[in-house]
Design a protein around this motif. Structure first.
Motif, mmCIF file in Angstrom:
data_model
loop_
_atom_site.group_PDB
_atom_site.id
_atom_site.type_symbol
_atom_site.label_atom_id
_atom_site.label_comp_id
_atom_site.label_asym_id
_atom_site.label_seq_id
_atom_site.Cartn_x
_atom_site.Cartn_y
_atom_site.Cartn_z
ATOM 1 N N GLU A 25 0.926 -1.105 0.113
ATOM 2 C CA GLU A 25 0.027 -0.019 -0.115
ATOM 3 C C GLU A 25 0.988 1.184 0.069
ATOM 4 O OE1 GLU A 25 -2.981 -0.086 3.099
ATOM 5 O OE2 GLU A 25 -3.636 -1.981 2.604
ATOM 6 N N GLU A 27 0.639 5.690 -0.174
ATOM 7 C CA GLU A 27 -0.164 6.937 0.169
ATOM 8 C C GLU A 27 -0.040 7.818 -1.120
ATOM 9 O OE1 GLU A 27 -0.117 8.848 4.037
ATOM 10 O OE2 GLU A 27 0.186 7.034 5.020
ATOM 11 N N ASN A 87 -4.811 3.535 -7.429
ATOM 12 C CA ASN A 87 -4.905 4.511 -6.217
ATOM 13 C C ASN A 87 -4.484 3.753 -5.132
ATOM 14 O OD1 ASN A 87 -5.474 6.835 -7.443
ATOM 15 N ND2 ASN A 87 -7.663 6.221 -7.489
ATOM 16 N N GLY A 88 -3.366 3.837 -4.183
ATOM 17 C CA GLY A 88 -3.117 3.554 -2.918
ATOM 18 C C GLY A 88 -2.300 2.081 -3.064
ATOM 19 N N TRP A 89 -1.928 1.626 -4.222
ATOM 20 C CA TRP A 89 -1.220 0.423 -4.186
ATOM 21 C C TRP A 89 -0.282 -0.002 -5.288
ATOM 22 C CZ3 TRP A 89 -1.939 -3.171 -8.308
ATOM 23 C CH2 TRP A 89 -3.117 -3.015 -9.133
#
Length: 130
Positions: free
Chosen positions: A13, A15, A93-95
């Motif tokens: 993950e 940010e 998104n996010g990974w």
């Protein structure tokens, strides 16, 4: 090729938005910033594209890359010389997900883990700049 067959799949993950991750993987000037200590050819285009061939170095070890797939959420590099195999990336998104397979004397899993952690740090710290 001398070495051991190695394979590794990691997903982390981060940010960061998908577009930030894409730029960090497909734009060589950004790629060089976080993939240290690996260095790249000086004459790379602004963005990686399918069919592009280039060389990177990890110290004295040359690694040839051929961009097999370069899409908005997918990058696959065919590797030869220092690593005979491939490195594949997917993101959203996010990974970020990375799959690395090949024959090499280099410790690929360690390098892959280190690279993903550096990428996460880079995109997190540079989210507003990209």
């Amino acid at each position: 090729m001398l070495g051991n067959f190695q394979q590794s799949k990691l997903r982390i993950e981060v940010e960061a938005e998908e577009s930030t991750i894409r730029e960090s993987l497909l734009y060589p000037r950004k790629l060089q910033q976080w993939l240290w200590p690996q260095s790249f050819d000086a004459n790379l285009p602004e963005e990686l594209h399918t069919g592009l061939k280039f060389t990177s170095w990890l110290g004295p070890i040359a690694i040839q890359h051929q961009v097999d797939i370069a899409e908005p959420n997918h990058l696959r590099l065919i590797l030869s010389q220092g690593i005979d195999g491939f490195h594949e990336w997917y993101w959203g998104n996010g990974w970020v997900q990375s799959r690395l397979e090949g024959i090499s004397l280099l410790p690929l899993n360690l390098a892959q883990t280190f690279g993903l952690l550096r990428l996460r740090e880079f995109v997190t710290n540079n989210q507003t700049e990209l």
